[in-house]
Design an enzyme around this catalytic site. Structure first.
Site, PDB file in Angstrom:
ATOM      1  CB  CYS A   1      31.335  44.246  45.966  1.00  0.00           C
ATOM      2  SG  CYS A   1      31.164  45.048  44.353  1.00  0.00           S
TER       3      CYS A   1
ATOM      4  CG  HIS B   1      35.550  41.927  44.965  1.00  0.00           C
ATOM      5  ND1 HIS B   1      34.535  41.019  45.202  1.00  0.00           N
ATOM      6  CD2 HIS B   1      35.011  42.887  44.172  1.00  0.00           C
ATOM      7  CE1 HIS B   1      33.436  41.406  44.572  1.00  0.00           C
ATOM      8  NE2 HIS B   1      33.701  42.543  43.938  1.00  0.00           N
TER       9      HIS B   1
ATOM     10  CD  GLU C   1      36.320  38.577  47.349  1.00  0.00           C
ATOM     11  OE1 GLU C   1      35.450  38.587  46.463  1.00  0.00           O
ATOM     12  OE2 GLU C   1      36.441  39.489  48.191  1.00  0.00           O
TER      13      GLU C   1
END
Length: 542
Positions: free
Chosen positions: A380, A514, A516
């Site tokens: 990001c 993102h 994750e």
């Protein structure tokens, strides 16, 4: 028949109700049951989207674009079931909905009160959409005794009376502190916490007792007697080395068997926990280790990067290595040379963030990684700063910057004012509200077939979760690609850069999304698996 289990907390906050809920869900799943997890948050914010990461921790974004509590990340990682906006609600959201209805005249002039209007709204949320689930686990945020939580405790008390007998149970997570001078675990705080809960009208069925050592038999008996639970329902929740040991630990203590017994279900077999044992073994017995620098803005509270930490752990599990994290506040690099901090490390990760503070430090971290050929992962904001660095250092645009920090003659990163969600155009303006106004949720992207990132994913079509207002400016694509920074992934309409990579570098990738948020212990995200793999290679060169 759907059965409801309410998980409350007492004595102190941050005991791990979310982990306990997720672990119980994993145990029930391992027995073949369908489980749903939900979170009730008593704070007055509508959602955590505008809350400070250093106060609240990470904002977990769901596929459908909800900004939710970080506990939903635990739910997803432990169960593999994607959460939705219907799995988390706050006092602020409930009050906003009620006041909107009142202004609209929906209540026909009635006096709006906490009971019944707020409690009814909470109950409706808990009961909605649970068809097909065997168990619904509902975590109540905060601690018993918090004034903000009273409507939620009252609502779940009422549900205990309104649901058919045998369809509702209460678990109370509490703390047994060890007093070194006395040489014993103390049960009095738990007794008082349960007394507070009972004064509200809730009798816990199971006590889940956090402790750092075994609970003596006599203390179990005391807790059972004074808290009015069966001795078998006093469950030891001892500290473990890894959060992925929690389901195994709770399973050994019989938490799932006790829950089934509460509902009159006979546990005819043991849960299938082989995959959890495999994960535990890999975490405990790595074949090597790597060191990763996280150059961030909110390093004072590690919970601000909870999913990131877990995704790196998953990458380590996949590569059978321990991942050591070196936390570096980005502002340090604005006044000091990054080299002494980053030398000898095997990878550099610059995570998401907002605002100008620390931005130049992140840019310097990206430059160090690019020039020294160290694996770099920009997520990001970390991708945006890597692009700004490349524009300045490679493309000869010294004034390159982001409009997030103010007017700039070279807006390499600018405000995202419109984008496509499916077939619908969404728009935002700079003067609008902050809450819920970002590009949020899952979006698809197309990767260049011959790119490194397509090789990592094993395909060219991906869907990832986003949370950002600013985007790399496509007007600079040609100049950047001419200098080796490739725009390797774009939105389906080709207007928004989603991934970049530096050609000729061992591993330098930036992503606007993102990743994750979608990593699981049993299904590590391919980018984290590859990044840690590159760090392993780098470790052999140091």
């Amino acid at each position: 028949m759907t059965r409801y289990v309410f998980i409350t907390g007492g004595v102190v906050s941050s005991l791990g109700k979310g982990l306990a809920s997720a672990a119980l869900a994993a145990l029930l799943q391992a027995r073949g049951y369908r489980v749903r997890l939900r979170k009730l948050d008593p704070y007055l914010n509508v959602d955590p989207g505008t809350m400070s990461p250093t106060q609240h921790g990470e904002v977990f974004v769901t596929d459908d674009g909800a900004e939710t509590d970080l506990d939903l990340g635990h739910y997803e990682r432990f169960t593999g079931v994607p959460a939705t906006r219907a799995d988390n609600i706050t006092t602020g959201r409930i009050y906003l909905d009620i006041i909107t209805k009142e202004r609209r005249g929906d209540y026909l002039g009635a006096t709006i009160q906490v009971i019944p209007h707020v409690t009814n709204a909470i109950k409706e949320f808990v009961l909605d959409g649970n068809e097909g689930y065997d168990f619904v686990l509902v975590e109540i945020g905060g601690t018993v005794g918090d004034i903000e939580g009273l409507p939620f405790f009252e609502a779940i008390r009422q549900l205990g009376q309104e649901l058919p007998r045998g369809q509702c149970a209460y678990i109370h997570l509490t703390l047994l502190p060890y007093i070194p001078s006395a040489g014993e675990l103390k049960t009095k705080p738990t007794q008082h916490s349960v007394a507070e809960l009972r004064s509200i009208g809730i009798q816990p069925d199971i006590l889940l007792c956090r402790c750092d050592r075994p609970i003596p038999r006599e203390e179990r008996r005391k807790l059972a007697q004074f808290c009015n639970v069966r001795e078998s329902a006093v469950i030891e929740a001892r500290d473990v080395a890894s959060i992925y040991d929690v389901p195994l630990s709770y399973g050994e203590e019989g938490l799932d068997r006790e829950v089934l017994a509460l509902f009159g279900i006979e546990a005819t077999s043991e849960p299938k926990l082989d995959r959890w044992r495999t994960i535990s073994e890999r975490v405990k017995n790595p074949e090597g280790e790597v060191s990763i620098a996280i150059v961030g803005k909110y390093t004072g509270l590690k919970d601000a990067y909870k999913s990131l930490i877990e995704a790196l752990t998953h990458g380590g599990i996949a590569n059978r290595v321990k991942v050591n994290l070196e936390w570096i506040e980005a502002e340090i690099f604005e006044r000091e040379d990054p080299a002494p901090f980053l030398e000898g490390l095997n990878g550099i990760l610059v995570p998401g963030g907002f605002g100008q503070r620390g931005a130049e430090g992140k840019i310097r971290a990206a430059r160090y990684a690019r020039e020294k050929k160290i694996p770099y992962f920009g997520i990001c904001f970390g991708m945006q700063m890597a692009v700004v660095e490349a524009a300045r250092s490679l493309a000869g645009i010294p004034e390159a910057n982001s409009t997030e920090f103010g007017p700039t003659p070279e807006p390499v990163v600018g405000l995202l004012t419109e984008w496509m969600r499916g077939n619908e155009l969404e728009r935002r303006v700079a003067e609008g509200d902050l809450g819920g106004t970002m590009r949020l949720g899952s979006y698809t992207a197309k990767l260049a077939p011959d790119s490194r990132i397509a090789e990592i994913y094993g395909g060219t079509a991906i869907a990832e979760r986003h949370r950002h207002r600013y985007e790399v400016n496509m007007a600079y694509r040609e100049r950047l690609e001419a200098r080796g920074m490739r725009f390797s992934g774009l939105s389906p309409d080709g207007l928004l850069p989603e991934t970049v990579e530096v050609e000729g570098h061992p591993w330098f990738i930036g992503v606007q999304f993102h990743p994750e948020l979608k990593s699981r212990p049993f299904e590590p995200h391919p980018l984290f698996k590859s990044f840690i793999g590159a760090a392993v290679v780098q470790s052999r060169l140091v």
